[in-house]
Enzyme design. Sequence first.
Site, PDB file in Angstrom:
ATOM      1  CE  LYS A  80      -2.531   2.066   3.535  1.00 53.60           C
ATOM      2  NZ  LYS A  80      -3.755   2.348   4.314  1.00 53.60           N
ATOM      3  CG  ASN A 172     -13.644  15.053  18.627  1.00 50.94           C
ATOM      4  OD1 ASN A 172     -12.712  14.244  18.619  1.00 50.94           O
ATOM      5  ND2 ASN A 172     -13.754  16.007  17.714  1.00 50.94           N
ATOM      6  CG  ASP A 235      -1.264   6.290  12.774  1.00 49.06           C
ATOM      7  OD1 ASP A 235      -0.890   7.345  13.329  1.00 49.06           O
ATOM      8  OD2 ASP A 235      -2.015   6.286  11.779  1.00 49.06           O
TER       9      ASP A 235
HETATM   10  P1  NAD Z   1      -9.268  13.245  11.185  1.00 46.95           P
HETATM   11  O1  NAD Z   1      -8.269  14.314  10.917  1.00 46.95           O
HETATM   12  O2  NAD Z   1     -10.457  13.138  10.322  1.00 46.95           O
HETATM   13  O3  NAD Z   1      -9.808  13.391  12.698  1.00 46.95           O
HETATM   14  C1  NAD Z   1      -8.888  13.622  13.757  1.00 46.95           C
HETATM   15  C2  NAD Z   1      -9.557  13.432  15.099  1.00 46.95           C
HETATM   16  O4  NAD Z   1      -8.603  13.743  16.122  1.00 46.95           O
HETATM   17  C3  NAD Z   1     -10.735  14.344  15.353  1.00 46.95           C
HETATM   18  O5  NAD Z   1     -11.577  13.720  16.291  1.00 46.95           O
HETATM   19  C4  NAD Z   1     -10.072  15.589  15.938  1.00 46.95           C
HETATM   20  O6  NAD Z   1     -10.995  16.355  16.703  1.00 46.95           O
HETATM   21  C5  NAD Z   1      -9.022  14.943  16.809  1.00 46.95           C
HETATM   22  N1  NAD Z   1      -7.824  15.760  16.990  1.00 46.95           N
HETATM   23  C6  NAD Z   1      -7.180  16.517  16.071  1.00 46.95           C
HETATM   24  N2  NAD Z   1      -6.088  17.082  16.621  1.00 46.95           N
HETATM   25  C7  NAD Z   1      -6.051  16.669  17.904  1.00 46.95           C
HETATM   26  C8  NAD Z   1      -5.157  16.894  18.989  1.00 46.95           C
HETATM   27  N3  NAD Z   1      -4.082  17.663  18.844  1.00 46.95           N
HETATM   28  N4  NAD Z   1      -5.427  16.299  20.165  1.00 46.95           N
HETATM   29  C9  NAD Z   1      -6.498  15.491  20.299  1.00 46.95           C
HETATM   30  N5  NAD Z   1      -7.351  15.213  19.314  1.00 46.95           N
HETATM   31  C10 NAD Z   1      -7.141  15.805  18.129  1.00 46.95           C
HETATM   32  O7  NAD Z   1      -8.448  11.901  11.222  1.00 46.95           O
HETATM   33  P2  NAD Z   1      -8.974  10.398  11.026  1.00 46.95           P
HETATM   34  O8  NAD Z   1      -8.808  10.013   9.609  1.00 46.95           O
HETATM   35  O9  NAD Z   1     -10.285  10.224  11.677  1.00 46.95           O
HETATM   36  O10 NAD Z   1      -7.840   9.607  11.835  1.00 46.95           O
HETATM   37  C11 NAD Z   1      -7.780   9.678  13.242  1.00 46.95           C
HETATM   38  C12 NAD Z   1      -6.479   9.063  13.722  1.00 46.95           C
HETATM   39  O11 NAD Z   1      -6.443   7.689  13.364  1.00 46.95           O
HETATM   40  C13 NAD Z   1      -5.230   9.684  13.096  1.00 46.95           C
HETATM   41  O12 NAD Z   1      -4.258   9.823  14.105  1.00 46.95           O
HETATM   42  C14 NAD Z   1      -4.796   8.666  12.060  1.00 46.95           C
HETATM   43  O13 NAD Z   1      -3.419   8.719  11.778  1.00 46.95           O
HETATM   44  C15 NAD Z   1      -5.189   7.390  12.772  1.00 46.95           C
HETATM   45  N6  NAD Z   1      -5.392   6.206  11.909  1.00 46.95           N
HETATM   46  C16 NAD Z   1      -5.008   5.012  12.411  1.00 46.95           C
HETATM   47  C17 NAD Z   1      -5.171   3.868  11.657  1.00 46.95           C
HETATM   48  C18 NAD Z   1      -4.790   2.521  12.227  1.00 46.95           C
HETATM   49  O14 NAD Z   1      -4.770   1.532  11.495  1.00 46.95           O
HETATM   50  N7  NAD Z   1      -4.538   2.422  13.508  1.00 46.95           N
HETATM   51  C19 NAD Z   1      -5.715   3.946  10.373  1.00 46.95           C
HETATM   52  C20 NAD Z   1      -6.128   5.189   9.902  1.00 46.95           C
HETATM   53  C21 NAD Z   1      -5.965   6.331  10.678  1.00 46.95           C
END
Ligand code: NAD
Length: 334
Positions: A80, A172, A235
């Site tokens: 990917k 949130n 991550d």
């Molecule tokens: P997004 O940008 O759409 O949403 C981000 C979320 O985090 C929102 O709820 C926002 O309010 C909050 N946020 C933003 N900045 C913040 C901060 N400084 N402190 C606390 N909260 C904060 O992102 P998303 O696509 O929903 O992804 C969320 C997280 O999941 C990201 O960190 C992304 O890298 C991670 N992710 C992990 C996996 C996995 O396999 N584990 C896969 C995809 C995404």
Amino acid sequence: MNSCNNAPVDTPNVSIISEAICEQIVGRAEAFTAVEDVFAAMSRGDAYNFPVVREAIGHADALYGFKSGFDRAGMVLGVKSGGYWPGNVKKNLTNHQSTVILFDPDTGRLKSLVGGNYLTAVRTAASSAVSIAHLARSDAKVLGMVGAGHQSTFQLRAAVEQREFEKVIAWNPHPEYLPRLANVCEELGLPFQAVEREQLGAESDVIITITSAFEALLMKEWIKPGCHIACMGTDTIGKQEVDPTLLAEANVFTDEIAQSISIGEAQHAIKSGLIKETDITPIGQVINGDHAGRQNDQEITLFDGTGVGLQDLAVASVAADLAEKQNLAQQISL
Ligand code: NAD
């Protein structure tokens, strides 16, 4: 005779599966099975993730990289590739962009190009759902959501299929995003309430954290005994969602230990010496029946879902197979 004349004719068909087709044919059930199977294969040593590359490219503030692996059990080989382009929102594009490239493991020939954006969300939701299925108390009734970004509605929809939840509560840091979750709950006929973090910890039987936080959002003393927490947002080095002492108290599981201790939620508890690598169990062991999982109804279980390339390859392979069977894949010859 010229040896070139004996060369095999090499005109393989390559299938292209668009984002729209992926959304049409890969549902939560297919993603759940694919992710559960690949976690089990990883634990048996039948599937391997290769080292992840992730680099700032010095253009458009972008982070670009690739996650690759081979699943010998499912015979899936690929990569990917993609990353994060923060300026995309202004261009009406998703910030996270990815494409999965699948190869024939017998010959190395290119097989399929599969859109990876929707699949990333559905495979990440499947990961926490697999953890809930195997680790949450069977009588869990209250689901707590921490985070309301793009991934959160996928997480919510997959989670509520795993237990007979009666209520969803959420917090949130940007409360203006919470209506996203409220709307899904309304559609599903589930009561929804926005709450403070302490109340979320006190009431939830299952918690999913899916934020981009770089600090602990949930403290150990807030968490109800018997809770299952799926930490899905961390991550990358430096990201964090929960109090590291929670990991010392909890029975900790992960998709892959190498990622959990380096880029996952466990990085902080490991760095501060609160837990050791050997305190973390790959969830595949629970799926395979090699580990009992939850020990009792009072124990806190924590799943550190870091997101591995093999999850992406597993769901992309399902998308390619289904699209080809249903004549929905675009075919080109190379
Ligand atoms: P997004 O940008 O759409 O949403 C981000 C979320 O985090 C929102 O709820 C926002 O309010 C909050 N946020 C933003 N900045 C913040 C901060 N400084 N402190 C606390 N909260 C904060 O992102 P998303 O696509 O929903 O992804 C969320 C997280 O999941 C990201 O960190 C992304 O890298 C991670 N992710 C992990 C996996 C996995 O396999 N584990 C896969 C995809 C995404």
